[in-house]
Design a protein around this motif. Sequence first.
Motif, PDB file in Angstrom:
ATOM      1  N   ALA A   1      48.217 117.438   9.775  1.00 53.46           N
ATOM      2  CA  ALA A   1      47.760 116.150  10.298  1.00 53.46           C
ATOM      3  C   ALA A   1      46.292 115.915   9.951  1.00 53.46           C
ATOM      4  CB  ALA A   1      47.959 116.106  11.815  1.00 53.46           C
ATOM      5  N   ASN A   2      45.466 116.941  10.082  1.00 53.18           N
ATOM      6  CA  ASN A   2      44.051 116.808   9.732  1.00 53.18           C
ATOM      7  C   ASN A   2      43.879 116.524   8.244  1.00 53.18           C
ATOM      8  OD1 ASN A   2      43.209 117.265  12.359  1.00 53.18           O
ATOM      9  ND2 ASN A   2      42.978 119.459  12.076  1.00 53.18           N
ATOM     10  N   CYS A   3      44.714 117.142   7.419  1.00 51.67           N
ATOM     11  CA  CYS A   3      44.642 116.907   5.972  1.00 51.67           C
ATOM     12  C   CYS A   3      44.986 115.459   5.649  1.00 51.67           C
ATOM     13  CB  CYS A   3      45.592 117.861   5.256  1.00 51.67           C
ATOM     14  SG  CYS A   3      45.659 117.609   3.460  1.00 51.67           S
ATOM     15  N   ILE A   4      46.012 114.932   6.290  1.00 50.49           N
ATOM     16  CA  ILE A   4      46.405 113.539   6.047  1.00 50.49           C
ATOM     17  C   ILE A   4      45.267 112.593   6.414  1.00 50.49           C
ATOM     18  CG2 ILE A   4      47.951 111.688   6.811  1.00 50.49           C
ATOM     19  CD1 ILE A   4      50.132 113.833   7.111  1.00 50.49           C
ATOM     20  N   MET A   5      44.631 112.846   7.561  1.00 53.09           N
ATOM     21  CA  MET A   5      43.581 111.938   8.038  1.00 53.09           C
ATOM     22  C   MET A   5      42.302 112.050   7.230  1.00 53.09           C
ATOM     23  SD  MET A   5      43.812 111.903  12.179  1.00 53.09           S
ATOM     24  CE  MET A   5      42.387 110.822  12.183  1.00 53.09           C
ATOM     25  N   PHE A   6      41.861 113.287   6.951  1.00 50.19           N
ATOM     26  CA  PHE A   6      40.517 113.491   6.407  1.00 50.19           C
ATOM     27  C   PHE A   6      40.487 113.820   4.917  1.00 50.19           C
ATOM     28  CE2 PHE A   6      40.229 114.565  10.956  1.00 50.19           C
ATOM     29  CZ  PHE A   6      39.323 113.595  11.331  1.00 50.19           C
ATOM     30  N   VAL A   7      41.660 113.881   4.284  1.00 53.33           N
ATOM     31  CA  VAL A   7      41.706 114.055   2.831  1.00 53.33           C
ATOM     32  C   VAL A   7      42.507 112.922   2.202  1.00 53.33           C
ATOM     33  CG1 VAL A   7      42.475 115.517   0.931  1.00 53.33           C
ATOM     34  CG2 VAL A   7      41.413 116.561   2.920  1.00 53.33           C
ATOM     35  N   LEU A   8      43.776 112.834   2.532  1.00 56.82           N
ATOM     36  CA  LEU A   8      44.639 111.850   1.893  1.00 56.82           C
ATOM     37  C   LEU A   8      44.288 110.420   2.289  1.00 56.82           C
ATOM     38  CD1 LEU A   8      48.087 113.673   2.163  1.00 56.82           C
ATOM     39  CD2 LEU A   8      46.359 113.811   0.355  1.00 56.82           C
ATOM     40  N   CYS A   9      43.759 110.225   3.503  1.00 53.83           N
ATOM     41  CA  CYS A   9      43.390 108.886   3.968  1.00 53.83           C
ATOM     42  C   CYS A   9      41.896 108.630   3.874  1.00 53.83           C
ATOM     43  CB  CYS A   9      43.875 108.675   5.408  1.00 53.83           C
ATOM     44  SG  CYS A   9      45.668 108.612   5.558  1.00 53.83           S
ATOM     45  N   THR A  10      41.178 109.463   3.144  1.00 50.92           N
ATOM     46  CA  THR A  10      39.752 109.248   2.902  1.00 50.92           C
ATOM     47  C   THR A  10      39.574 108.972   1.422  1.00 50.92           C
ATOM     48  OG1 THR A  10      39.136 110.729   4.705  1.00 50.92           O
ATOM     49  CG2 THR A  10      37.435 110.244   3.076  1.00 50.92           C
ATOM     50  N   ARG A  11      39.198 107.740   1.074  1.00 55.22           N
ATOM     51  CA  ARG A  11      39.283 107.276  -0.310  1.00 55.22           C
ATOM     52  C   ARG A  11      38.448 108.103  -1.278  1.00 55.22           C
ATOM     53  NH1 ARG A  11      37.705 101.211  -1.774  1.00 55.22           N
ATOM     54  NH2 ARG A  11      35.609 102.100  -1.762  1.00 55.22           N
ATOM     55  N   VAL A  12      37.229 108.456  -0.898  1.00 56.35           N
ATOM     56  CA  VAL A  12      36.371 109.156  -1.842  1.00 56.35           C
ATOM     57  C   VAL A  12      36.963 110.517  -2.203  1.00 56.35           C
ATOM     58  CG1 VAL A  12      34.940 110.071   0.053  1.00 56.35           C
ATOM     59  CG2 VAL A  12      34.037 110.024  -2.271  1.00 56.35           C
ATOM     60  N   ILE A  13      37.520 111.221  -1.224  1.00 49.58           N
ATOM     61  CA  ILE A  13      38.098 112.536  -1.501  1.00 49.58           C
ATOM     62  C   ILE A  13      39.441 112.389  -2.210  1.00 49.58           C
ATOM     63  CG2 ILE A  13      38.972 114.651  -0.442  1.00 49.58           C
ATOM     64  CD1 ILE A  13      36.882 114.408   1.663  1.00 49.58           C
ATOM     65  N   ARG A  14      40.239 111.414  -1.794  1.00 46.75           N
ATOM     66  CA  ARG A  14      41.522 111.179  -2.455  1.00 46.75           C
ATOM     67  C   ARG A  14      41.311 110.830  -3.928  1.00 46.75           C
ATOM     68  NH1 ARG A  14      43.079 107.336   0.557  1.00 46.75           N
ATOM     69  NH2 ARG A  14      42.597 105.588  -0.831  1.00 46.75           N
ATOM     70  N   THR A  15      40.290 110.016  -4.219  1.00 44.20           N
ATOM     71  CA  THR A  15      40.012 109.630  -5.593  1.00 44.20           C
ATOM     72  C   THR A  15      39.598 110.821  -6.429  1.00 44.20           C
ATOM     73  OG1 THR A  15      39.292 107.442  -4.837  1.00 44.20           O
ATOM     74  CG2 THR A  15      38.634 108.100  -7.053  1.00 44.20           C
TER      75      THR A  15
END
Length: 338
Positions: free
Chosen positions: A278-292
């Motif tokens: 859940a933390n990965c989804i919120m703070f990695v996959l749903c954070t544009r700069v890191i996802r990009t």
Amino acid sequence: MPHSPMPMGAMPPTELHPFERIIVLVSCVLSFLGASLLVFTHALWPELRTRPRQLLLYLSLADLLSAASYFYGVLQDFEASSWDCVLQGALSTFSNTSSFFWTMAIALYLYITIVRGTPTGMGLLCFFHVMSWGVPLGITVAAVALKKIGYDASNVSVGWCWINLEAEDRILWMLLAGKLWELLAYVILPVLYILIKKHISRARAALSEYRPLLARAPAFQPRTSIADKKLILIPLIFIFLRIWSTVRFILTLCNSYAVQNSVLVVLHGIGNTFQGGANCIMFVLCTRVIRTRLLSSLCCGYYRGLNQPSQSLEGGYQPAEPCKNKDVERTKAKLTST
């Protein structure tokens, strides 16, 4: 005189069906991978190592250990207090309790820096370390030394070992080894995040007076909107994941056969093991700069987003020409830190 196998009543052990075990094992794997990805991104990009994400790193380390220990417990599906049952129960007790403390530490840090506006230093970080590692370690060592950790018949777990249900003071140790901190988190997290969100709303209202200045920062409003959504989701996701564990705990104390309901068992298993995911989804996959950046690393492509000026962790970016008003800049910095 031998002890009865189930002193909390005549209720038999909860039998785990193959599909229940598979679902919980998959949840453990996804959580482990998610927490590993959070650690990986923290190590890979030093420029993104803000203090909130540093605290998130420690939470991810606790979730890593928690997912691994739960995976072994569900895979084994213990039937007695063997040595590996005690070891697995100790590791999961320590990591799970530590995860509670780090989750509340992140909320407290955001409250202090955003609402109170108090500068933080190494003293606060050291306090978080002592509380979030030291208290769980002390509780776990005491529980192992006093032989409180062992087989729990899967009535307060899903295959793994926790507090031995044969212990006379089992309720006290269940509270100390997780449930007390879980119940406190249900209250503390929503209160802190509601206060933070109210402060952000007031700050946004104040900033609306500077519309001519903010006209040059069109991405500021979307960034704060995303931050608001995440602040709401953090306590909601935590409560949704953990509430099933609390429900089964109460049902076990009441000797209710509803504790063996398959839906409750699966929800309990997923809730206890999926925090890292859940933390990965919120703070990695749903954070544009890191996802990009992740997409760029995986696809070896070129993304225009990486050339944008200094993106924030919430998916917006800093304006090329910052506002001159110091109050506006200070409030925007607080909003970005969430």
